[in-house]
Design a protein around this motif. Structure first.
Motif, mmCIF file in Angstrom:
data_model
loop_
_atom_site.group_PDB
_atom_site.id
_atom_site.type_symbol
_atom_site.label_atom_id
_atom_site.label_comp_id
_atom_site.label_asym_id
_atom_site.label_seq_id
_atom_site.Cartn_x
_atom_site.Cartn_y
_atom_site.Cartn_z
ATOM 1 N N ASP A 31 0.856 -1.188 0.000
ATOM 2 C CA ASP A 31 0.000 0.000 0.000
ATOM 3 C C ASP A 31 0.894 1.241 0.000
ATOM 4 N N LYS A 32 1.057 1.858 -1.163
ATOM 5 C CA LYS A 32 2.011 2.959 -1.284
ATOM 6 C C LYS A 32 1.577 4.212 -0.518
ATOM 7 N N ARG A 33 0.287 4.355 -0.290
ATOM 8 C CA ARG A 33 -0.152 5.484 0.541
ATOM 9 C C ARG A 33 0.380 5.342 1.968
ATOM 10 N N LEU A 61 5.483 8.789 -8.703
ATOM 11 C CA LEU A 61 4.541 8.461 -9.769
ATOM 12 C C LEU A 61 3.116 8.500 -9.231
ATOM 13 N N PHE A 62 2.791 9.615 -8.603
ATOM 14 C CA PHE A 62 1.506 9.756 -7.918
ATOM 15 C C PHE A 62 0.309 9.756 -8.866
ATOM 16 N N ASP A 63 0.521 10.109 -10.126
ATOM 17 C CA ASP A 63 -0.585 10.126 -11.083
ATOM 18 C C ASP A 63 -0.993 8.726 -11.539
ATOM 19 N N GLN A 64 -0.214 7.722 -11.201
ATOM 20 C CA GLN A 64 -0.546 6.360 -11.589
ATOM 21 C C GLN A 64 -1.519 5.769 -10.554
ATOM 22 N N GLU A 65 -2.793 5.742 -10.923
ATOM 23 C CA GLU A 65 -3.843 5.365 -9.980
ATOM 24 C C GLU A 65 -3.708 3.933 -9.482
ATOM 25 N N LYS A 66 -3.101 3.061 -10.269
ATOM 26 C CA LYS A 66 -2.938 1.674 -9.805
ATOM 27 C C LYS A 66 -1.995 1.610 -8.605
ATOM 28 N N LEU A 67 -1.166 2.628 -8.440
ATOM 29 C CA LEU A 67 -0.256 2.685 -7.298
ATOM 30 C C LEU A 67 -0.850 3.464 -6.136
ATOM 31 N N TYR A 68 -1.481 4.596 -6.431
ATOM 32 C CA TYR A 68 -1.887 5.524 -5.374
ATOM 33 C C TYR A 68 -3.370 5.859 -5.340
ATOM 34 N N GLY A 69 -4.123 5.410 -6.319
ATOM 35 C CA GLY A 69 -5.523 5.810 -6.351
ATOM 36 C C GLY A 69 -5.649 7.271 -6.743
ATOM 37 N N ASP A 70 -6.694 7.914 -6.271
ATOM 38 C CA ASP A 70 -6.958 9.322 -6.571
ATOM 39 C C ASP A 70 -6.180 10.188 -5.582
ATOM 40 N N GLU A 94 -5.919 13.480 -5.410
ATOM 41 C CA GLU A 94 -6.671 14.631 -4.909
ATOM 42 C C GLU A 94 -7.523 14.196 -3.717
ATOM 43 N N GLU A 95 -8.075 12.993 -3.813
ATOM 44 C CA GLU A 95 -8.867 12.468 -2.707
ATOM 45 C C GLU A 95 -7.960 12.223 -1.481
ATOM 46 N N PHE A 96 -6.750 11.700 -1.730
ATOM 47 C CA PHE A 96 -5.804 11.455 -0.645
ATOM 48 C C PHE A 96 -5.391 12.768 0.003
ATOM 49 N N ALA A 97 -5.156 13.792 -0.802
ATOM 50 C CA ALA A 97 -4.804 15.104 -0.266
ATOM 51 C C ALA A 97 -5.932 15.639 0.615
ATOM 52 N N GLY A 98 -7.189 15.459 0.156
ATOM 53 C CA GLY A 98 -8.335 15.877 0.960
ATOM 54 C C GLY A 98 -8.437 15.106 2.259
ATOM 55 N N GLU A 99 -8.100 13.841 2.206
ATOM 56 C CA GLU A 99 -8.107 12.996 3.401
ATOM 57 C C GLU A 99 -7.120 13.519 4.445
ATOM 58 N N LEU A 100 -5.939 13.903 3.986
ATOM 59 C CA LEU A 100 -4.937 14.449 4.898
ATOM 60 C C LEU A 100 -5.397 15.779 5.501
ATOM 61 N N ARG A 101 -6.052 16.601 4.686
ATOM 62 C CA ARG A 101 -6.567 17.884 5.208
ATOM 63 C C ARG A 101 -7.599 17.640 6.301
ATOM 64 N N GLY A 156 -6.337 17.059 9.688
ATOM 65 C CA GLY A 156 -5.757 18.169 10.430
ATOM 66 C C GLY A 156 -4.468 18.739 9.893
ATOM 67 N N TYR A 157 -4.016 18.254 8.732
ATOM 68 C CA TYR A 157 -2.813 18.826 8.150
ATOM 69 C C TYR A 157 -3.076 20.286 7.780
ATOM 70 N N ARG A 158 -2.127 21.126 8.127
ATOM 71 C CA ARG A 158 -2.300 22.564 7.931
ATOM 72 C C ARG A 158 -2.455 22.931 6.462
ATOM 73 N N GLU A 159 -1.642 22.311 5.624
ATOM 74 C CA GLU A 159 -1.677 22.610 4.185
ATOM 75 C C GLU A 159 -1.268 21.371 3.405
ATOM 76 N N VAL A 160 -2.066 20.997 2.421
ATOM 77 C CA VAL A 160 -1.730 19.873 1.545
ATOM 78 C C VAL A 160 -2.079 20.277 0.120
ATOM 79 N N ARG A 161 -1.084 20.270 -0.749
ATOM 80 C CA ARG A 161 -1.313 20.620 -2.144
ATOM 81 C C ARG A 161 -0.767 19.523 -3.046
ATOM 82 N N TYR A 162 -1.388 19.414 -4.214
ATOM 83 C CA TYR A 162 -0.955 18.384 -5.151
ATOM 84 C C TYR A 162 -0.854 18.966 -6.557
#
Length: 262
Positions: free
Chosen positions: A182-184, A205-214, A216-223, A226-232
């Motif tokens: 699980d690369k996440r 290689l974050f754009d490869q969904e077979k490795l990381y999924g979505d 933008e969704e992961f970034a939202g999950e981190l926000r 409680g993460y102060r700032e997460v950008r992708y």
């Protein structure tokens, strides 16, 4: 006599180029022998096509090797600089490079942040032409050896306590970690050792969904956690500094940058 220039290696290793050259040479000798013994036939034509394809691939890899060379094409330096430019850190405290390889990114960070203490961690397997001694020599040649340290370790299980570092970086490493499918979770392990409020910048290689999924969704999950700032940033290879021929599968394709503050 040892070179006085740092050796940061190359994504296209020399052993691969030599192995391909040997294979092409052996096949070419077989092709010549086949034609001498049997004359031109279907088998010799097919073998000739295979040789041409392998030769074309070898030339392509040779061009990529020159591009990825830190002292020639310089593309990897630009890739590293893009990451460092998105690390929102004042350079005060400690920084970790997860999967430091030959030390190139860590040493670039050491030069960018002259007050920082830095640590590089890598597995340094036989698959890659990098070693701890190589990192230490590079740091000494670059004049930053007094502020950097290198340790062997597994990116999936970092041997540091929670919140141990003020900054964490990583470049094209997480997808290579075989001890965690699980690369996440590998990304989360790097974030675990970052203190609250600390800065991070990860390129992979974050754009490869077979490795990381979505992502933008992961970034939202981190926000939401409680993460102060997460950008992708998606499609880094299309931003202008990566030539088109280097965006092929197996090269720089599907690259994303995840950065922010914890």
């Amino acid at each position: 006599m040892k070179s006085t220039k740092p050796d940061y290696g190359n994504w296209v290793p020399l052993y691969l180029m030599r192995a391909l050259a040997v294979i092409i040479g052996v096949l070419l000798a077989g092709e010549i022998l086949l034609v001498i013994l049997l004359g031109p036939n279907l088998a010799s034509i097919l073998l000739g096509l295979v040789i041409l394809l392998l030769a074309a691939y070898w030339l392509y890899m040779l061009r990529c090797r020159a591009l990825f060379d830190f002292n020639r094409g310089g593309l990897m330096g630009e890739v590293h600089q893009f990451l460092v430019d998105h690390l929102d850190w004042d350079g005060e405290g400690t920084l970790l490079d997860v999967g430091c390889g030959s030390g190139a990114l860590l040493i670039r960070c050491a030069k960018r942040f002259p007050q920082a203490e830095l640590v590089g961690v890598d597995y340094w397997s036989a698959e890659w032409s990098y070693a701890r001694e190589q990192c230490e020599r590079n740091a000494a040649l670059e004049g930053v050896a007094n502020r950097v340290a290198f340790r062997q370790g597994d990116a999936a299980r970092l041997d540091f306590p929670d919140g141990a570092f003020d900054g964490v970086v990583s470049n094209f490493v997480f997808h290579e970690v075989r001890t965690q499918p699980d690369k996440r979770q590998v990304v989360r392990e790097a974030l675990r050792v970052l203190r609250k409020g600390g800065a991070f910048a990860f390129q992979d290689l974050f754009d490869q969904e077979k490795l990381y999924g979505d992502m933008e969704e992961f970034a939202g999950e981190l926000r939401r956690e409680g993460y102060r700032e997460v950008r992708y940033i998606s499609g880094v290879e299309r931003l202008g500094f990566v030539p088109r021929y280097a965006r092929a599968p197996g090269m720089l394709r599907g690259v994303g940058l995840l950065y922010g503050r914890k």
